[in-house]
Every structure is written in structure tokens, then in C-alpha cells.
Design a protein around this motif. Structure first.
Motif, PDB file in Angstrom:
ATOM      1  N   ARG A  65       0.735  -1.209   0.095  1.00 54.52           N
ATOM      2  CA  ARG A  65       0.097   0.116  -0.124  1.00 54.52           C
ATOM      3  C   ARG A  65       0.803   1.324   0.139  1.00 54.52           C
ATOM      4  O   ARG A  65       0.701   2.125  -0.643  1.00 54.52           O
ATOM      5  CB  ARG A  65      -0.875   0.020   1.074  1.00 54.52           C
ATOM      6  N   ASP A  66       1.887   1.138   0.903  1.00 57.72           N
ATOM      7  CA  ASP A  66       2.645   2.426   1.116  1.00 57.72           C
ATOM      8  C   ASP A  66       3.418   2.599   0.144  1.00 57.72           C
ATOM      9  O   ASP A  66       3.784   3.916  -0.662  1.00 57.72           O
ATOM     10  CB  ASP A  66       3.445   2.527   2.364  1.00 57.72           C
ATOM     11  N   MET A  67       4.134   1.575  -0.667  1.00 57.02           N
ATOM     12  CA  MET A  67       5.174   1.927  -1.697  1.00 57.02           C
ATOM     13  C   MET A  67       4.201   2.275  -3.098  1.00 57.02           C
ATOM     14  O   MET A  67       4.667   2.987  -3.798  1.00 57.02           O
ATOM     15  CB  MET A  67       5.983   0.620  -2.031  1.00 57.02           C
ATOM     16  N   ALA A  68       2.951   1.690  -3.042  1.00 55.39           N
ATOM     17  CA  ALA A  68       2.051   2.116  -4.293  1.00 55.39           C
ATOM     18  C   ALA A  68       1.891   3.576  -4.216  1.00 55.39           C
ATOM     19  O   ALA A  68       2.012   4.342  -5.433  1.00 55.39           O
ATOM     20  CB  ALA A  68       0.948   1.528  -4.474  1.00 55.39           C
ATOM     21  N   VAL A  69       1.826   4.305  -2.926  1.00 55.98           N
ATOM     22  CA  VAL A  69       1.412   5.657  -3.066  1.00 55.98           C
ATOM     23  C   VAL A  69       2.793   6.321  -3.285  1.00 55.98           C
ATOM     24  O   VAL A  69       2.833   7.529  -4.013  1.00 55.98           O
ATOM     25  CB  VAL A  69       0.984   5.991  -1.593  1.00 55.98           C
ATOM     26  N   HIS A  70       3.900   5.992  -2.633  1.00 54.90           N
ATOM     27  CA  HIS A  70       5.221   6.564  -2.835  1.00 54.90           C
ATOM     28  C   HIS A  70       5.604   6.706  -4.102  1.00 54.90           C
ATOM     29  O   HIS A  70       6.045   7.732  -4.766  1.00 54.90           O
ATOM     30  CB  HIS A  70       6.301   5.759  -2.135  1.00 54.90           C
ATOM     31  N   HIS A  71       5.454   5.419  -4.886  1.00 56.53           N
ATOM     32  CA  HIS A  71       5.748   5.620  -6.232  1.00 56.53           C
ATOM     33  C   HIS A  71       4.941   6.369  -7.330  1.00 56.53           C
ATOM     34  O   HIS A  71       5.363   7.083  -7.989  1.00 56.53           O
ATOM     35  CB  HIS A  71       5.627   3.748  -6.914  1.00 56.53           C
ATOM     36  N   GLN A  72       3.725   6.551  -6.654  1.00 51.19           N
ATOM     37  CA  GLN A  72       3.000   7.366  -7.459  1.00 51.19           C
ATOM     38  C   GLN A  72       3.279   8.958  -7.810  1.00 51.19           C
ATOM     39  O   GLN A  72       3.110   9.648  -8.750  1.00 51.19           O
ATOM     40  CB  GLN A  72       1.358   7.360  -7.015  1.00 51.19           C
ATOM     41  N   GLN A  73       3.865   9.152  -6.738  1.00 54.39           N
ATOM     42  CA  GLN A  73       4.390  10.455  -6.578  1.00 54.39           C
ATOM     43  C   GLN A  73       5.691  10.886  -7.391  1.00 54.39           C
ATOM     44  O   GLN A  73       5.939  11.962  -8.075  1.00 54.39           O
ATOM     45  CB  GLN A  73       4.719  11.171  -5.211  1.00 54.39           C
ATOM     46  N   ALA A  74       6.502   9.602  -7.448  1.00 52.19           N
ATOM     47  CA  ALA A  74       7.720   9.942  -8.355  1.00 52.19           C
ATOM     48  C   ALA A  74       7.359  10.072  -9.752  1.00 52.19           C
ATOM     49  O   ALA A  74       7.912  10.536 -10.609  1.00 52.19           O
ATOM     50  CB  ALA A  74       8.474   8.702  -8.101  1.00 52.19           C
ATOM     51  N   VAL A  75       6.038   9.021  -9.920  1.00 54.27           N
ATOM     52  CA  VAL A  75       5.878   9.130 -11.526  1.00 54.27           C
ATOM     53  C   VAL A  75       5.162  10.505 -11.771  1.00 54.27           C
ATOM     54  O   VAL A  75       5.326  11.077 -12.825  1.00 54.27           O
ATOM     55  CB  VAL A  75       4.473   8.006 -11.647  1.00 54.27           C
ATOM     56  N   GLU A  76       4.332  11.164 -10.809  1.00 55.04           N
ATOM     57  CA  GLU A  76       3.862  12.531 -11.001  1.00 55.04           C
ATOM     58  C   GLU A  76       4.963  13.550 -11.174  1.00 55.04           C
ATOM     59  O   GLU A  76       5.180  14.504 -12.301  1.00 55.04           O
ATOM     60  CB  GLU A  76       3.077  12.924  -9.751  1.00 55.04           C
ATOM     61  N   MET A  77       6.096  13.488 -10.378  1.00 55.94           N
ATOM     62  CA  MET A  77       7.429  14.562 -10.665  1.00 55.94           C
ATOM     63  C   MET A  77       7.993  14.297 -11.899  1.00 55.94           C
ATOM     64  O   MET A  77       8.300  15.172 -12.449  1.00 55.94           O
ATOM     65  CB  MET A  77       8.009  14.301  -9.401  1.00 55.94           C
ATOM     66  N   SER A  78       7.995  13.163 -12.366  1.00 50.44           N
ATOM     67  CA  SER A  78       8.883  12.890 -13.459  1.00 50.44           C
ATOM     68  C   SER A  78       8.170  13.481 -14.693  1.00 50.44           C
ATOM     69  O   SER A  78       8.703  13.988 -15.669  1.00 50.44           O
ATOM     70  CB  SER A  78       8.984  11.330 -13.723  1.00 50.44           C
ATOM     71  N   PHE A  79       6.805  13.272 -14.678  1.00 51.43           N
ATOM     72  CA  PHE A  79       5.997  13.951 -15.828  1.00 51.43           C
ATOM     73  C   PHE A  79       6.041  15.171 -15.707  1.00 51.43           C
ATOM     74  O   PHE A  79       5.980  16.079 -16.723  1.00 51.43           O
ATOM     75  CB  PHE A  79       4.550  13.348 -15.832  1.00 51.43           C
ATOM     76  N   ILE A  80       6.228  16.013 -14.531  1.00 46.28           N
ATOM     77  CA  ILE A  80       6.179  17.308 -14.364  1.00 46.28           C
ATOM     78  C   ILE A  80       7.407  17.763 -15.185  1.00 46.28           C
ATOM     79  O   ILE A  80       7.546  18.884 -15.913  1.00 46.28           O
ATOM     80  CB  ILE A  80       6.147  17.906 -12.917  1.00 46.28           C
ATOM     81  N   VAL A  81       8.583  17.308 -14.685  1.00 47.13           N
ATOM     82  CA  VAL A  81       9.993  17.903 -15.205  1.00 47.13           C
ATOM     83  C   VAL A  81      10.133  17.669 -16.502  1.00 47.13           C
ATOM     84  O   VAL A  81      10.729  18.337 -17.418  1.00 47.13           O
ATOM     85  CB  VAL A  81      11.020  17.361 -14.371  1.00 47.13           C
ATOM     86  N   ARG A  82       9.426  16.543 -17.158  1.00 50.81           N
ATOM     87  CA  ARG A  82       9.562  16.300 -18.536  1.00 50.81           C
ATOM     88  C   ARG A  82       9.319  17.486 -19.218  1.00 50.81           C
ATOM     89  O   ARG A  82       9.689  17.795 -20.549  1.00 50.81           O
ATOM     90  CB  ARG A  82       8.821  14.950 -18.955  1.00 50.81           C
ATOM     91  N   ASP A  83       8.301  18.348 -19.025  1.00 49.09           N
ATOM     92  CA  ASP A  83       7.509  19.151 -19.859  1.00 49.09           C
ATOM     93  C   ASP A  83       8.109  20.397 -19.468  1.00 49.09           C
ATOM     94  O   ASP A  83       8.125  21.661 -19.984  1.00 49.09           O
ATOM     95  CB  ASP A  83       6.001  19.210 -19.638  1.00 49.09           C
ATOM     96  N   ARG A  84       9.424  20.503 -18.558  1.00 51.91           N
ATOM     97  CA  ARG A  84       9.777  21.941 -18.102  1.00 51.91           C
ATOM     98  C   ARG A  84      11.432  21.972 -18.369  1.00 51.91           C
ATOM     99  O   ARG A  84      11.978  22.869 -17.852  1.00 51.91           O
ATOM    100  CB  ARG A  84       9.646  22.047 -16.751  1.00 51.91           C
ATOM    101  N   THR A  85      11.886  20.917 -19.152  1.00 47.07           N
ATOM    102  CA  THR A  85      13.481  21.092 -19.441  1.00 47.07           C
ATOM    103  C   THR A  85      13.722  20.455 -20.937  1.00 47.07           C
ATOM    104  O   THR A  85      12.880  19.423 -21.237  1.00 47.07           O
ATOM    105  CB  THR A  85      14.089  20.424 -18.522  1.00 47.07           C
ATOM    106  N   ASP A  86      14.398  20.848 -21.565  1.00 45.81           N
ATOM    107  CA  ASP A  86      15.022  20.267 -22.983  1.00 45.81           C
ATOM    108  C   ASP A  86      15.938  19.285 -22.819  1.00 45.81           C
ATOM    109  O   ASP A  86      16.442  18.654 -23.744  1.00 45.81           O
ATOM    110  CB  ASP A  86      14.761  21.294 -23.848  1.00 45.81           C
ATOM    111  N   ASP A  87      16.691  19.258 -21.556  1.00 50.95           N
ATOM    112  CA  ASP A  87      17.849  18.311 -21.605  1.00 50.95           C
ATOM    113  C   ASP A  87      17.301  17.006 -21.454  1.00 50.95           C
ATOM    114  O   ASP A  87      16.564  16.458 -20.768  1.00 50.95           O
ATOM    115  CB  ASP A  87      18.299  18.612 -20.022  1.00 50.95           C
TER     116      ASP A  87
END
Length: 244
Positions: A65-87
Motif C-alpha cells: 500500500r505505502d510503496m504504491a503511494v510513494h511510487h505514484q508521486q515519483a511518477v507525477e514528478m517525473s511527468f512534471i519535469v519532462r515538460d519543463r526542460t529540454d535536457d
């Protein structure tokens, strides 16, 4: 070694770390499927014992349960940064983390379904399964937030999770500023995730879940090393001691 060669080497390391994690996830998913099929087939044999299902308050269920929640935020942050850098290095790392952790999250939630256990435990605090392990005599020393207890705040439910304020800062950042903040936040996130996975490796009883937890430790430690190097290239560093 030239700058180009160093960048190529770093990219290979990132791809290897993420690729290994994905391969482990697929391997464990296959093993879980085979085990489930065997358990199902056992119903036709009177002498076969019933498959053991973890209790709702077990370390196995709590970690899933807890790691599923933890992982979901990592996925969210990764999608956020994908659209905010060209690196390309940061975008590739973000894609690999999102892909790996989304796959692993699906496995964890799938096990809860298989065990017919709720994906959210009413009245149970996050990380309670780790505290229970400590009280049962397991050595949990050195795991951030486990000695004195972790107090959820501003949307951060577990050690390493970003707060709502930090997520808004990431959404408002661009270019190198976004890259540095993402790498720092993901470093904190991985540190918390590694500690949680080590807890499952020690406390969980389902073998395939313990193997997945060990694979998470190895994969995320490799990514931590890669992210430290990427921060150094940008004149930055991980936030010291920042996990909570």
C-alpha cells in the motif's frame, strides 16, 4: 576523458540502472503470475494446502500500500519535469523512473487485489508496519522517521515524499532550475523509498515481494549515484540529510 565521452558514459549508466529495474519488475511480475496460477491449480488437489494470504495489517500488505503511494508521486514528478526542460539526460532519467515505478506500482496493487486486501487501510497510519516491526524486535535503526515517528505534513505522507509546496515549486520552475529541483526532490524520494524497501526485505514474508523490495534497493541506489553526478554537473548537490 572528454566531456562528450563522460556524458555518453553517464547516459549508459542511467539506461542500465533503469533497464535493470524494469527487467526485474517484469521478472517478478512473471513469477507472481506463475505462483498465482499454481495456487489456483491447487484447488483441484485435495491434499494441496491453501495459499497463505498476508493479513491486512502485515508488513507485506503495508509495504504494498505505502510503496504504491510513494511510487505514484515519483511518477507525477517525473511527468512534471519532462515538460519543463529540454535536457535529454534529465528527460530520459524522468521517463525511466516513471516507467519503472509505474510498472512496480501495478504489481503492488495487483498483489493486494490477489490477496483481496484493501488498497487503503482505514485507521492505519502510513509506515505503521515498519513501526510494528521495530516493536517486534527487528532492527530498524537508521531508517529516517522510524525512531521518533514521522509526522505527515503538507501532503507529504511518508519520509522522502515531496510536499504540496515543493510540487508547486517544481511546476513553476523551468530549465536548469527545474532540473536541479527535480533531481533534489527525487533524491529525497529515493532515499525514503530505499529505506522502506529495506524494511520490507527484512519484515515481509511473501518471497516474491521480498525479492522485488531488494531489486528496488539496488535500482534506486544506482539512480541515486547517477543523480548525484547530474547535480554536480549543474553546480548543485543533494539536500543534506533531507528525507523527511
Amino acid at each position: 576523458m572528454t566531456e562528450t565521452a563522460e556524458a555518453a558514459g553517464r547516459t549508459r549508466r542511467i539506461r542500465w540502472a533503469a533497464g535493470s529495474a524494469v527487467a526485474l519488475a517484469l521478472l517478478f511480475a512473471g513469477a507472481a503470475t506463475v505462483a498465482a496460477a499454481r495456487d489456483g491449480g491447487a484447488e483441484h488437489h485435495v491434499s494441496a494446502p491453501a495459499p497463505q494470504v498476508p493479513a491486512a495489517d502485515s508488513a507485506d500488505a503495508g509495504f504494498a500500500r505505502d510503496m504504491a503511494v510513494h511510487h505514484q508521486q515519483a511518477v507525477e514528478m517525473s511527468f512534471i519535469v519532462r515538460d519543463r526542460t529540454d535536457d535529454e539526460d534529465v528527460r530520459r532519467l524522468a521517463y525511466d523512473i516513471a516507467n519503472t515505478q509505474a510498472n512496480q506500482r501495478g504489481m503492488l496493487l495487483g498483489w493486494l487485489d490477489l490477496w483481496e486486501l484493501p488498497k487503503a487501510a482505514a485507521g492505519q497510519e502510513p509506515m505503521a508496519w515498519m513501526s510494528a516491526g521495530r516493536h517486534a524486535g527487528h532492527d530498524m535503526a537508521g531508517m529516517p522517521g522510524m525512531d521518533a515517528g514521522y509526522e505527515p505534513h503538507d501532503g507529504s505522507l511518508m519520509p522522502g515524499m515531496a510536499t504540496r509546496t515543493e510540487l508547486e515549486q517544481l511546476r513553476g520552475a523551468h530549465g536548469e532550475q527545474a532540473e536541479i529541483l527535480y533531481l533534489q526532490l527525487m533524491t529525497d524520494h529515493h532515499r525514503g523509498g530505499v529505506d522502506m524497501a529495506r524494511g520490507c526485505a527484512d519484515l515481509c514474508t511473501v518471497k516474491v515481494e521480498k525479492r522485488l523490495a531488494r531489486g528496488m534497493v539496488e535500482g534506486q541506489q544506482s539512480e541515486l549515484e547517477a543523480m548525484a553526478g547530474m547535480l554536480a554537473e549543474r553546480g548543485a548537490a543533494p539536500r543534506p540529510g533531507k528525507v523527511s
